[in-house]
Design a protein around this motif. Structure first.
Motif, PDB file in Angstrom:
ATOM      1  N   ASN A  48      62.622  84.087   1.321  1.00  0.00           N
ATOM      2  CA  ASN A  48      62.419  85.450   1.817  1.00  0.00           C
ATOM      3  C   ASN A  48      62.820  86.522   0.812  1.00  0.00           C
ATOM      4  OD1 ASN A  48      65.133  84.970   1.944  1.00  0.00           O
ATOM      5  ND2 ASN A  48      65.429  85.814   3.989  1.00  0.00           N
ATOM      6  N   MET A  49      62.994  86.153  -0.429  1.00  0.00           N
ATOM      7  CA  MET A  49      63.333  87.157  -1.442  1.00  0.00           C
ATOM      8  C   MET A  49      62.107  88.022  -1.736  1.00  0.00           C
ATOM      9  SD  MET A  49      65.795  85.007  -4.000  1.00  0.00           S
ATOM     10  CE  MET A  49      66.433  86.412  -4.892  1.00  0.00           C
ATOM     11  N   ALA A  50      62.318  89.229  -2.128  1.00  0.00           N
ATOM     12  CA  ALA A  50      61.247  90.217  -2.314  1.00  0.00           C
ATOM     13  C   ALA A  50      60.661  90.166  -3.725  1.00  0.00           C
ATOM     14  CB  ALA A  50      61.774  91.606  -2.005  1.00  0.00           C
ATOM     15  N   PHE A  51      60.236  88.992  -4.166  1.00  0.00           N
ATOM     16  CA  PHE A  51      59.692  88.880  -5.517  1.00  0.00           C
ATOM     17  C   PHE A  51      58.329  89.555  -5.658  1.00  0.00           C
ATOM     18  CE2 PHE A  51      62.822  85.505  -5.972  1.00  0.00           C
ATOM     19  CZ  PHE A  51      63.339  85.823  -7.215  1.00  0.00           C
ATOM     20  N   GLU A  52      57.530  89.497  -4.613  1.00  0.00           N
ATOM     21  CA  GLU A  52      56.189  90.074  -4.703  1.00  0.00           C
ATOM     22  C   GLU A  52      56.244  91.594  -4.776  1.00  0.00           C
ATOM     23  OE1 GLU A  52      52.199  89.711  -5.274  1.00  0.00           O
ATOM     24  OE2 GLU A  52      53.609  88.079  -5.151  1.00  0.00           O
ATOM     25  N   THR A  53      56.971  92.205  -3.879  1.00  0.00           N
ATOM     26  CA  THR A  53      56.982  93.673  -3.780  1.00  0.00           C
ATOM     27  C   THR A  53      58.169  94.318  -4.466  1.00  0.00           C
ATOM     28  OG1 THR A  53      58.140  93.511  -1.657  1.00  0.00           O
ATOM     29  CG2 THR A  53      55.734  93.622  -1.605  1.00  0.00           C
ATOM     30  N   GLY A  54      59.178  93.536  -4.760  1.00  0.00           N
ATOM     31  CA  GLY A  54      60.372  94.099  -5.360  1.00  0.00           C
ATOM     32  C   GLY A  54      61.280  94.730  -4.310  1.00  0.00           C
ATOM     33  N   SER A  55      62.393  95.187  -4.753  1.00  0.00           N
ATOM     34  CA  SER A  55      63.349  95.844  -3.855  1.00  0.00           C
ATOM     35  C   SER A  55      64.180  96.818  -4.678  1.00  0.00           C
ATOM     36  CB  SER A  55      64.254  94.802  -3.184  1.00  0.00           C
ATOM     37  OG  SER A  55      65.145  94.243  -4.139  1.00  0.00           O
TER      38      SER A  55
END
Length: 136
Positions: free
Chosen positions: A95-102
């Motif tokens: 569930n880490m935000a690798f696609e959209t970033g954070s």
């Protein structure tokens, strides 16, 4: 007097061939969609492994793919097969935000980078299947 002779004996063969197509089309379509999603998932996982660094060392293992059932349209006698691939949130670091970033990381876009590779290959493979249905 002009005479014309029409040989329609091949129409029976054509009718038989067309009657055998739907099960083959369904089987080939599901396989092509499934294989395309699996390839996309492997490419995205490889990209995630390369770009995630130490903070996402398990993220690439979270990538999966699955085919969703056919949605049949009785009116058009068509079926739609869908598949998706990406990181599974139930897996470690899935569930880490690798696609959209954070706010803590820039976007890595492992999924977005696969589309230019997967789409043309999928279209070629599906086109080859269609050719095989009619000219095997």
């Amino acid at each position: 007097m002009l005479r014309t002779r029409v040989d329609h004996s091949g129409l029976t063969d054509l009718a038989g061939d067309l009657a055998r197509l739907p099960p083959r089309m369904a089987r080939d379509s599901v396989a092509t969609v499934r294989d395309g999603a699996a390839v996309g998932s492997r490419l995205a996982a490889a990209n995630a492994k390369q770009t995630s660094g130490a903070h996402g060392k398990h993220h690439h293992r979270a990538y999966t793919s699955e085919v969703h059932g056919a949605q049949a349209s009785v009116a058009s006698q068509a079926a739609v097969y869908a598949a998706e691939y990406g990181s599974d949130a139930s897996k470690p670091q899935g569930n880490m935000a690798f696609e959209t970033g954070s706010r803590n990381q820039r976007p890595h876009r492992p999924l977005g980078r696969t589309l230019p590779m997967v789409r043309p290959a999928f279209y070629r493979e599906f086109g080859a299947k269609i050719d095989g249905w009619f000219w095997s």
